[in-house]
Design a protein around this motif. Structure first.
Motif, short mmCIF file in Angstrom:
data_model
loop_
_atom_site.label_atom_id
_atom_site.label_comp_id
_atom_site.label_asym_id
_atom_site.label_seq_id
_atom_site.Cartn_x
_atom_site.Cartn_y
_atom_site.Cartn_z
N LEU A 1 0.84 -1.19 0.00
CA LEU A 1 0.00 0.00 0.00
C LEU A 1 0.87 1.25 0.00
CD1 LEU A 1 -2.26 -1.64 2.63
CD2 LEU A 1 -2.97 -1.14 0.29
N HIS A 2 0.73 2.05 -1.04
CA HIS A 2 1.59 3.20 -1.24
C HIS A 2 1.32 4.31 -0.23
CE1 HIS A 2 -1.57 5.79 -2.95
NE2 HIS A 2 -1.98 4.74 -3.65
N GLY A 3 2.29 5.19 -0.09
CA GLY A 3 2.13 6.37 0.75
C GLY A 3 1.48 7.50 -0.01
N GLY A 4 1.41 8.66 0.66
CA GLY A 4 0.82 9.84 0.04
C GLY A 4 -0.25 10.51 0.88
N GLY A 5 -0.20 10.29 2.19
CA GLY A 5 -1.12 11.00 3.08
C GLY A 5 -2.58 10.71 2.84
N PHE A 6 -2.90 9.55 2.29
CA PHE A 6 -4.26 9.14 1.94
C PHE A 6 -4.84 9.90 0.75
CE2 PHE A 6 -4.10 8.48 6.64
CZ PHE A 6 -4.12 7.09 6.65
N VAL A 7 -4.14 10.91 0.23
CA VAL A 7 -4.71 11.76 -0.82
C VAL A 7 -3.89 11.72 -2.11
CG1 VAL A 7 -5.65 13.30 0.94
CG2 VAL A 7 -3.52 13.91 -0.19
N MET A 8 -2.69 11.16 -2.09
CA MET A 8 -1.81 11.14 -3.25
C MET A 8 -1.34 9.72 -3.52
SD MET A 8 0.71 14.38 -2.46
CE MET A 8 1.23 13.71 -0.87
N GLY A 9 -0.79 9.52 -4.72
CA GLY A 9 -0.16 8.26 -5.07
C GLY A 9 -1.04 7.36 -5.90
N ASP A 10 -0.40 6.53 -6.72
CA ASP A 10 -1.10 5.54 -7.55
C ASP A 10 -0.11 4.46 -7.95
OD1 ASP A 10 0.44 6.60 -9.69
OD2 ASP A 10 -1.16 7.99 -10.26
N LEU A 11 -0.53 3.59 -8.84
CA LEU A 11 0.34 2.49 -9.24
C LEU A 11 1.61 2.97 -9.91
CD1 LEU A 11 -2.30 -0.04 -10.66
CD2 LEU A 11 -1.26 0.00 -8.37
N ASP A 12 1.52 4.07 -10.64
CA ASP A 12 2.69 4.57 -11.36
C ASP A 12 3.69 5.26 -10.43
OD1 ASP A 12 1.77 3.60 -13.79
OD2 ASP A 12 0.69 5.45 -14.26
N THR A 13 3.20 6.08 -9.50
CA THR A 13 4.13 6.75 -8.58
C THR A 13 4.79 5.74 -7.65
OG1 THR A 13 2.38 7.23 -6.95
CG2 THR A 13 2.83 8.92 -8.62
N GLU A 14 4.11 4.61 -7.40
CA GLU A 14 4.68 3.60 -6.50
C GLU A 14 5.58 2.61 -7.24
OE1 GLU A 14 5.30 2.26 -2.63
OE2 GLU A 14 4.46 4.09 -3.49
N HIS A 15 5.54 2.63 -8.56
CA HIS A 15 6.28 1.64 -9.34
C HIS A 15 7.77 1.56 -8.97
CE1 HIS A 15 7.55 -0.82 -12.71
NE2 HIS A 15 8.39 0.13 -13.09
N PRO A 16 8.49 2.69 -8.82
CA PRO A 16 9.92 2.57 -8.47
C PRO A 16 10.17 1.80 -7.18
CG PRO A 16 9.40 4.81 -9.16
CD PRO A 16 8.09 4.10 -8.99
N TRP A 17 9.27 1.94 -6.21
CA TRP A 17 9.47 1.27 -4.91
C TRP A 17 8.94 -0.15 -4.95
CZ3 TRP A 17 12.67 4.57 -3.61
CH2 TRP A 17 12.45 5.93 -3.87
N ALA A 18 7.78 -0.34 -5.58
CA ALA A 18 7.19 -1.67 -5.64
C ALA A 18 8.12 -2.64 -6.37
CB ALA A 18 5.83 -1.61 -6.32
N ALA A 19 8.68 -2.20 -7.50
CA ALA A 19 9.56 -3.07 -8.27
C ALA A 19 10.82 -3.40 -7.48
CB ALA A 19 9.91 -2.41 -9.59
N ARG A 20 11.39 -2.41 -6.82
CA ARG A 20 12.61 -2.66 -6.04
C ARG A 20 12.34 -3.59 -4.87
NH1 ARG A 20 13.56 2.47 -8.26
NH2 ARG A 20 15.71 2.76 -8.97
N LEU A 21 11.19 -3.43 -4.22
CA LEU A 21 10.87 -4.29 -3.09
C LEU A 21 10.62 -5.72 -3.55
CD1 LEU A 21 10.39 -4.42 -0.05
CD2 LEU A 21 8.00 -3.84 -0.45
N ALA A 22 9.91 -5.90 -4.66
CA ALA A 22 9.68 -7.24 -5.18
C ALA A 22 10.99 -7.90 -5.58
CB ALA A 22 8.73 -7.18 -6.38
N ASP A 23 11.85 -7.16 -6.24
CA ASP A 23 13.13 -7.70 -6.68
C ASP A 23 14.01 -8.07 -5.49
OD1 ASP A 23 15.20 -8.26 -8.73
OD2 ASP A 23 16.19 -6.52 -7.85
#
Length: 298
Positions: free
Chosen positions: A72-94
């Motif tokens: 679940l991405h950050g962003g203060g409950f008001v910001m963020g989506d799959l694209d903004t989280e992509h750099p972190w999600a991919a690194r964490l999965a890898d």
């Protein structure tokens, strides 16, 4: 502050959530400047989780993964989506070797609590129900997130416990937003810290809660009973308003008999791991991935 991080502070957007739509654009622009992650060792697929309404997810599948993390991405409950989280999600999965399900939950203020939690919980249920399709062990599912996403992950763990939902093996809470009351020392004193400060968090909670009173599912620090929750890895940043509520939550989990690993990162601020060139950021990201790997992938 860590000298490597301090040099980048002027480049961070102003901490302001009075204009959520404008801040979403700023976050997207910031994420677009990051070096792209290496995704050659995994499959990436966008899917839709059937719910009311449906929830978009992006699935990162490293080869030979055994477990999964609903992320679940950050962003203060008001910001963020799959694209903004992509750099972190991919690194964490890898780094973790776990299947990562990144959740595009609904954002406030257009969709206040419990919309985001409902979406996150729907993603957990779907992951457990589709474990065979995902190639994972249903007993090796974790939840995790950063900032507001970490608060949602903690709330998902509480809800799964209370509603006898899918077993959650582990919760990864990075700089979690847990307490709307903002009464801790760090919340009262960190009024000018980079990226996240007291006023920005006040606005975030206002957008998320709307006119509803805060419940433990909205602000997990309000939960009276933390027993029976999954083991946790909790990471905090020294110059983050959320620091003390996260440390308090870790101590309360321990007192409730829950196994906890707590890491307080000196010289860092909320979200500073986005500065990928800094040595401390590289260690932070590697540690989060290692925590998931130990919990669900090894």
């Amino acid at each position: 502050m860590d000298p490597e991080l301090e040099a980048f502070v002027p480049l961070f957007p102003k901490a302001d959530l009075t204009d959520p739509v404008g801040q979403r654009k700023n976050l997207a622009a910031l994420a677009a400047t990051l070096p792209p992650p290496d995704t050659t060792g995994m499959e990436i697929e966008d899917r839709t989780v059937p719910a009311d309404p449906d929830v978009a997810v992006r699935i990162y599948r490293p080869h030979q993964a055994r477990g999964a993390v609903v992320w679940l991405h950050g962003g203060g409950f008001v910001m963020g989506d799959l694209d903004t989280e992509h750099p972190w999600a991919a690194r964490l999965a890898d780094g973790s070797g776990a299947v990562l399900i990144s959740v595009d939950y609904r954002l406030a203020p257009e969709h206040p609590f419990p919309a985001a939690l409902d979406d996150a919980y729907a993603a957990l249920l779907w992951t457990a129900e589709h474990a065979a399709e995902l190639g994972i062990d249903p007993e090796r599912i974790a939840v995790g997130g950063h900032s507001a996403g970490a608060g949602l992950a903690a709330a998902v763990a509480l809800r799964a416990r209370d509603q006898h939902g899918p077993p959650i093996r582990f919760q990864l809470l990075n700089q979690a937003q847990l307490d709307d009351r903002q009464e801790t020392w760090s919340q009262r004193n960190f009024t000018g810290t980079p990226w996240m400060n007291r006023d920005k968090l006040t606005a975030s909670w206002r957008h998320y809660l709307g006119s509803a009173p805060a419940t433990p599912y909205a602000a997990p620090a309000r939960a009276a009973d933390l027993s029976g929750l999954p083991p946790a890895h909790i990471a905090t940043a020294e110059l983050c308003p959320n620091r003390d509520e996260d440390i308090d939550y870790a101590l309360r989990l321990l007192r409730a008999g829950v196994s906890v690993e707590l890491h307080q990162w000196p010289g860092t601020f909320h979200g500073s791991q986005a500065i990928l060139s800094a040595e401390v950021s590289q260690r932070q990201i590697a540690e989060l991935a290692a925590a998931v790997r130990r919990a669900v992938a090894d």
